[in-house]
Scaffold this active site. Structure first.
Site, PDB file in Angstrom:
ATOM      1  N   ARG A  27       0.747  -1.191  -0.027  1.00 24.74           N
ATOM      2  CA  ARG A  27       0.076   0.039  -0.154  1.00 24.74           C
ATOM      3  C   ARG A  27       1.018   1.165   0.199  1.00 24.74           C
ATOM      4  NH1 ARG A  27      -2.778   0.770   5.405  1.00 24.74           N
ATOM      5  NH2 ARG A  27      -1.294   2.356   5.868  1.00 24.74           N
ATOM      6  N   HIS A  48      -3.935   4.343   4.651  1.00 28.57           N
ATOM      7  CA  HIS A  48      -5.106   3.436   4.466  1.00 28.57           C
ATOM      8  C   HIS A  48      -6.235   4.097   3.637  1.00 28.57           C
ATOM      9  CE1 HIS A  48      -8.384   0.612   5.306  1.00 28.57           C
ATOM     10  NE2 HIS A  48      -9.016   1.477   5.608  1.00 28.57           N
ATOM     11  N   TYR A 100       2.769   5.083  12.245  1.00 28.81           N
ATOM     12  CA  TYR A 100       2.959   3.790  12.326  1.00 28.81           C
ATOM     13  C   TYR A 100       3.735   3.021  11.521  1.00 28.81           C
ATOM     14  CZ  TYR A 100      -1.044   3.123   9.187  1.00 28.81           C
ATOM     15  OH  TYR A 100      -2.059   3.119   8.169  1.00 28.81           O
TER      16      TYR A 100
HETATM   17  C1  TPP Z   1     -16.534  -5.498  10.003  1.00 29.34           C
HETATM   18  C2  TPP Z   1     -15.498  -4.301   9.984  1.00 29.34           C
HETATM   19  N1  TPP Z   1     -14.542  -4.009  10.788  1.00 29.34           N
HETATM   20  C3  TPP Z   1     -13.836  -2.992  11.030  1.00 29.34           C
HETATM   21  C4  TPP Z   1     -13.922  -2.152   9.821  1.00 29.34           C
HETATM   22  C5  TPP Z   1     -13.057  -0.896   9.805  1.00 29.34           C
HETATM   23  N2  TPP Z   1     -11.956  -0.863   8.638  1.00 29.34           N
HETATM   24  C6  TPP Z   1     -11.969  -0.696   7.534  1.00 29.34           C
HETATM   25  S1  TPP Z   1     -10.921  -1.010   6.402  1.00 29.34           S
HETATM   26  C7  TPP Z   1     -10.073  -1.909   7.770  1.00 29.34           C
HETATM   27  C8  TPP Z   1      -8.739  -2.682   7.297  1.00 29.34           C
HETATM   28  C9  TPP Z   1      -8.964  -3.679   6.242  1.00 29.34           C
HETATM   29  O1  TPP Z   1      -7.505  -3.947   6.026  1.00 29.34           O
HETATM   30  P1  TPP Z   1      -7.585  -5.124   4.772  1.00 29.34           P
HETATM   31  O2  TPP Z   1      -8.635  -6.077   4.881  1.00 29.34           O
HETATM   32  O3  TPP Z   1      -6.018  -5.489   4.849  1.00 29.34           O
HETATM   33  O4  TPP Z   1      -7.734  -4.451   3.592  1.00 29.34           O
HETATM   34  P2  TPP Z   1      -6.950  -2.857   2.947  1.00 29.34           P
HETATM   35  O5  TPP Z   1      -7.912  -1.744   3.517  1.00 29.34           O
HETATM   36  O6  TPP Z   1      -5.741  -2.831   3.461  1.00 29.34           O
HETATM   37  O7  TPP Z   1      -7.213  -3.178   1.554  1.00 29.34           O
HETATM   38  C10 TPP Z   1     -10.986  -1.816   8.928  1.00 29.34           C
HETATM   39  C11 TPP Z   1     -10.479  -2.505  10.144  1.00 29.34           C
HETATM   40  C12 TPP Z   1     -15.060  -2.375   9.075  1.00 29.34           C
HETATM   41  N3  TPP Z   1     -15.079  -1.338   8.081  1.00 29.34           N
HETATM   42  N4  TPP Z   1     -15.464  -3.477   9.019  1.00 29.34           N
END
Ligand code: TPP
Ligand code: MG
Length: 359
Positions: free
Chosen positions: A256, A260, A269
């Site tokens: 990435r 985020h 971080y």
């Molecule tokens: C069920 C749920 N828990 C928490 C969140 C908050 N949240 C949004 S994105 C994220 C991280 C996701 O990381 P990843 O699966 O690695 O996908 P990336 O965004 O890095 O592509 C979190 C914890 C959410 N949207 N849905």
């Protein structure tokens, strides 16, 4: 004691970070016109992404999740899919969605808070964006079950992040896909971060691909910065799913190259220099250098492409900014197939009040 099972997780890379080809390559590696097209689309996606971040910074867009550095994953899988397949996306999939017929301006509309951005008319069987992390692999298995039940020769492809693979739903989806032999390809965009949680903190598993093994389905790791590998491995997985209902997990290893979302500040971080070190592997320059070596790309072509992308980005932004606002009552229109009576009254009250509410 005896060993009753052994497992292997293959890793696929055809074009390395020095733009050199592996010994064994798929035909796509020598299909230069096809690769030029993929290159041009990745460059356009990056230009749009950069603009989307700028729009958010100036208050013209809501929170936006950047796809920077991950272009090969989304452009590659989009190009590997057939129109008749079903796409079940998450929130970082712009590069795939535009190949499914969604307009770039519609992507901006969605992140601008307008539900019309989530209404995919050109590919109406594709699913809308999934923001609840990890929920969409289960939806994908449901759609795959329907395909199998109807004996249709097509497949479902769903994408989630590395963090999503820690959710129970993810394992449930893999399990049912394996047990029922469903034509679904699970793609994991392993960008090494789930907001501030690094992949190493997230799971003790050495690879995410190996999570497929417990479900009895094949899992493989793919260099997600190598669009040739992304597209080829996805094509093969989809072909197999369509022909034999064999599910598969593809872990696309990438990085990435942004916060985020625009609501995040990764400098709090992310270890210093890690992003820079990973940038050396990024997908666009890698393919560009290969195309230059093959004599099908040069500085002149690059200048022309950049100018074209700038023009296109400008047109997309104008289209987005000039979209008439949704009527207020439309907030009731996208949750229920049949609106409950209590909401019907509220919807009627709001109808035609824009002028008053907006002053
Ligand atoms: C069920 C749920 N828990 C928490 C969140 C908050 N949240 C949004 S994105 C994220 C991280 C996701 O990381 P990843 O699966 O690695 O996908 P990336 O965004 O890095 O592509 C979190 C914890 C959410 N949207 N849905
Ligand atoms: Mg992630």
């Amino acid at each position: 004691m005896k060993i009753i099972e052994r497992f292997e997780v293959p890793y696929y890379q055809y074009l390395n970070e020095n733009s050199e080809l592996a010994d064994e390559i798929p035909p796509l590696a020598e299909d230069l016109p096809a690769l030029v097209k993929l290159y041009e689309l990745m460059v356009l996606v990056r230009a749009l992404d950069t603009k989307a971040i700028a729009l958010q910074r100036t208050g013209k867009l809501g929170t936006y999740p950047s796809t920077r550095g991950q272009e090969a994953v989304f452009v590659g899988i989009g190009n590997a899919m057939d129109k008749k397949d079903i796409f079940v996306p998450y929130y970082r999939d712009m590069g795939t969605l535009v190949q499914r017929g969604v307009k770039f301006s519609q992507v901006l509309l969605y992140w601008g808070g307008d539900e019309r951005g989530n209404c995919f008319t050109t590919n109406s069987e594709d699913f809308p964006y999934s923001v609840p992390v990890g929920s969409q692999p289960l939806h994908a298995t449901g759609a795959a079950y329907a395909i199998k039940y109807r004996k249709e020769p097509r497949a479902v492809l769903t994408v989630c992040g590395d963090g999503a693979t820690s959710q129970g739903d993810f394992y449930e989806a893999l399990n049912v896909a394996g047990a029922w032999k469903l034509p679904v390809v699970f793609v994991v965009c392993n960008n090494q971060w789930a907001i501030s949680v690094s992949r190493e903190v997230q799971t003790a598993a050495h690879t995410i691909a190996q999570k497929a093994i417990a479900a009895g389905i094949p899992g493989e790791q793919v260099d997600g910065n190598d669009i040739i590998a992304v597209q080829h491995r996805t094509e093969l997985a989809l072909e197999k799913a369509r022909a034999t209902q064999q599910p598969c997990l593809l872990e696309m290893v990438c990085y990435r190259q942004h916060d985020h979302t625009t609501a995040d500040d990764a400098s709090r971080y992310e270890p210093k220099n890690l992003r820079e070190a990973e940038w050396k592997k990024e997908p666009i320059t890698r393919l560009q250098q290969y195309l230059i070596k093959k004599g099908v790309w040069n500085e002149q072509a690059e200048v022309a492409l950049q100018a074209e992308c700038a023009k296109e980005v400008e047109a997309v932004v104008q289209e987005y900014l000039s979209a008439p606002p949704q009527p207020l009552e439309s907030m009731f229109d996208y949750l229920y197939a049949e609106l409950p009576d209590a909401y019907k009254d509220q919807r009627n009250m709001l109808k035609g009040t824009e002028k008053i509410v907006h002053g």
